[in-house]
Design an enzyme around this catalytic site. Structure first.
Site, PDB file in Angstrom:
ATOM      1  N   HIS A  42     -11.328  -8.871  -6.879  1.00 33.33           N
ATOM      2  CA  HIS A  42     -10.914  -7.595  -6.277  1.00 33.33           C
ATOM      3  C   HIS A  42     -10.142  -6.785  -7.312  1.00 33.33           C
ATOM      4  CE1 HIS A  42      -9.578  -4.720  -3.395  1.00 33.33           C
ATOM      5  NE2 HIS A  42      -8.512  -5.330  -2.949  1.00 33.33           N
ATOM      6  N   GLU A  93      -8.014  -4.245  -6.776  1.00 33.25           N
ATOM      7  CA  GLU A  93      -6.720  -3.659  -6.406  1.00 33.25           C
ATOM      8  C   GLU A  93      -5.613  -4.268  -7.284  1.00 33.25           C
ATOM      9  OE1 GLU A  93      -6.026  -3.524  -2.173  1.00 33.25           O
ATOM     10  OE2 GLU A  93      -4.515  -1.958  -2.411  1.00 33.25           O
ATOM     11  N   ASP A 128      -2.662  -5.386  -7.143  1.00 32.18           N
ATOM     12  CA  ASP A 128      -1.869  -6.583  -6.819  1.00 32.18           C
ATOM     13  C   ASP A 128      -2.585  -7.859  -7.266  1.00 32.18           C
ATOM     14  OD1 ASP A 128      -3.588  -5.694  -4.743  1.00 32.18           O
ATOM     15  OD2 ASP A 128      -2.624  -6.993  -3.275  1.00 32.18           O
ATOM     16  N   ASP A 144      -8.407 -11.076  -0.414  1.00 32.24           N
ATOM     17  CA  ASP A 144      -7.534 -10.545   0.647  1.00 32.24           C
ATOM     18  C   ASP A 144      -7.855 -11.096   2.041  1.00 32.24           C
ATOM     19  OD1 ASP A 144      -5.788  -8.871  -0.762  1.00 32.24           O
ATOM     20  OD2 ASP A 144      -7.232  -7.237  -0.800  1.00 32.24           O
ATOM     21  N   TYR A 151      -1.516  -8.165   9.468  1.00 38.72           N
ATOM     22  CA  TYR A 151      -2.326  -7.941   8.261  1.00 38.72           C
ATOM     23  C   TYR A 151      -3.720  -7.457   8.659  1.00 38.72           C
ATOM     24  CZ  TYR A 151      -4.252  -9.547   3.683  1.00 38.72           C
ATOM     25  OH  TYR A 151      -4.852  -9.662   2.454  1.00 38.72           O
ATOM     26  N   HIS A 172       0.854  -1.193   0.000  1.00 38.59           N
ATOM     27  CA  HIS A 172       0.000   0.000   0.000  1.00 38.59           C
ATOM     28  C   HIS A 172       0.886   1.238   0.000  1.00 38.59           C
ATOM     29  CE1 HIS A 172      -3.819  -2.138   1.679  1.00 38.59           C
ATOM     30  NE2 HIS A 172      -3.701  -2.271   0.383  1.00 38.59           N
ATOM     31  N   HIS A 206      -3.106 -13.758  -0.563  1.00 45.13           N
ATOM     32  CA  HIS A 206      -1.737 -13.500  -0.097  1.00 45.13           C
ATOM     33  C   HIS A 206      -1.342 -14.565   0.920  1.00 45.13           C
ATOM     34  CE1 HIS A 206      -1.507  -9.480  -1.850  1.00 45.13           C
ATOM     35  NE2 HIS A 206      -2.655  -9.173  -1.280  1.00 45.13           N
ATOM     36  N   HIS A 214     -11.652  -5.749   1.664  1.00 46.86           N
ATOM     37  CA  HIS A 214     -11.513  -4.476   2.345  1.00 46.86           C
ATOM     38  C   HIS A 214     -11.782  -3.269   1.448  1.00 46.86           C
ATOM     39  CE1 HIS A 214      -7.316  -3.336   0.814  1.00 46.86           C
ATOM     40  NE2 HIS A 214      -7.611  -4.452   0.211  1.00 46.86           N
TER      41      HIS A 214
HETATM   42 FE1  FEO Z   1      -6.677  -5.328  -1.565  1.00 42.66          FE
HETATM   43 FE2  FEO Z   1      -4.227  -7.669  -1.923  1.00 42.66          FE
HETATM   44  O1  FEO Z   1      -5.239  -6.182  -2.378  1.00 42.66           O
END
Ligand code: FEO
Length: 394
Positions: free
Chosen positions: A80, A82, A84, A165, A193, A24, A226, A146
């Protein structure tokens, strides 16, 4: 490292980012690296669940090739938006141009904005299913877990939950499962996390877990986006999330401070001795030498927080800045707190600290403790008493 078959015909084809040290942007340190997990389901319709961060697209595609020609991928599930997880979608679509995407309405909006792609995207919502042939995938929206677009994907016949996530950890490892890695490190990273990503959303975490329990989903494996996959005891991380969401913590105090000419540090050490005198565990962290995202991971399961700063320019030392910003943003629940600090000709630091802690929703249980210039032996005794009183209030 090669692909890993995590269940019959379901493969981990993600990437390991051994050198990731920030996430982030620079808001969250990842001392142990991370992984971007992508899952390939081989069925009548070959399906990819999530992709990886773009610099790792080649790794993912290499692993997919070990199983199937990427051109045969027909469905891509985007849990998601995002980057990544989504920034390799374009690379996959170059190889599988007819693949159809599935995700939430907000995911569709986000992907269009990030990548300007005119992709074949079907919006799904909670309860929707698609058939891959021998198995179906069911979708569960998870807004604000999230991001607003977040979604979980579930395969009933495999009893496999892919929650993106949620339930993740930033750990790079040559192992893929939770029972293969060091348990202490795993739970430390899972807590960090949670603290740095999900803490202000704890109410939604509880509701989502309760919703899934009500749905009666059987879960044999949780494969997050992750870190390692929970296969031996998936309920371990679910129960940990419930405990963290309820702000369950132990009698332990974190003393976080910075000091100009060591007066505030002397106060901190005397306070620590007082807390120890009451038989309560306490730890000392000077900023910025200590990592604030690590501290929030530890604070998640600690009841007490003491914040200290020397006064400068009628306020706090700027080195506490990031910690205070995060405290207001993450809003750790169920904490008791107090503040302390030294000053020269005029005070001000303890007011800023106290106001911030209150704004962060913490219960400030004692008036600030301030010392002019340098603490005398009597004043250090007063600091020790302050620590004892605080420990008794936990
Ligand atoms: Fe919300 Fe692993 O990205």
């Amino acid at each position: 490292m090669t692909k890993v078959e995590i269940m019959k015909d379901i493969y981990w084809v993600g990437a390991v980012d051994w050198n990731a040290r920030h996430f982030h942007g620079y808001t969250y340190t990842t001392h142990r690296g991370t992984t971007y997990n992508s899952y390939l389901i081989m069925d009548e319709k070959s399906t990819l669940v999530d992709t990886v961060y773009a610099p790792f697209a080649g790794e993912m595609i290499g692993r997919i090739r070990e199983v199937v020609d990427p051109s045969r991928i027909e469905y891509i599930i985007a849990n998601h938006v995002e980057p990544d997880h989504s920034s390799s979608i374009a690379e996959i679509l170059k190889l599988a141009p007819n693949a159809k995407l599935y995700g939430t309405a907000r995911c569709k909006q986000g992907l269009q904005k990030y990548y300007n792609g005119n992709w074949d995207f079907t919006v799904v919502k909670t309860g929707d299913e698609i058939s891959l042939g021998r198995r179906k995938l069911r979708f569960i929206e998870a807004p604000m877990l999230h991001w607003p677009d977040s979604m979980f994907t579930y395969s009933e016949s495999d009893e496999l939950l892919m929650p993106n996530d949620a339930f993740g950890q930033h750990i790079a490892s040559s192992f893929r499962y939770e029972d293969e890695v060091n348990e202490f490190e795993l739970m430390e990273e899972a807590a960090k996390y949670y603290a740095n990503i999900l803490l202000p959303l704890s109410g939604l975490v509880t509701k989502k877990i309760e919703e899934i329990v009500k749905m009666g989903l059987k879960i044999r494996m949780i494969a997050p986006s992750h870190g390692v996959i929970w296969r031996k005891d998936p309920m371990k991380i679910v129960n940990a999330y419930m405990s963290w969401a309820k702000a369950e913590s132990k009698k332990k105090v974190l003393i976080v401070y910075d000091t100009m000419w060591l007066s505030t540090e002397k106060m901190a050490k005397a306070i620590l001795e007082g807390i120890r005198g009451e038989g309560v565990e306490a730890k000392l962290y000077r900023l910025p030498d200590s990592d604030e995202s690590d501290i929030f991971g530890e604070l998640l399961v600690s009841k007490g927080l003491l914040l200290g700063s020397s006064t400068i320019n009628n306020g706090v030392l700027p080195t506490l800045g990031a910690f205070l910003v995060d405290a207001k943003g993450l809003k750790p629940k169920g904490k008791v707190a107090a503040v302390f600090g030294s000053y020269g000709w005029a005070g001000g630091a303890t007011k800023v600290l106290e106001d911030t802690l209150k704004e962060a929703g913490m219960e400030v249980v004692m008036p600030p403790l301030t010392i002019n210039w340098a603490p005398t032996a009597e004043e250090l005794q007063k600091c020790s008493e302050f620590g004892r009183d605080f420990a008794r209030k936990l």
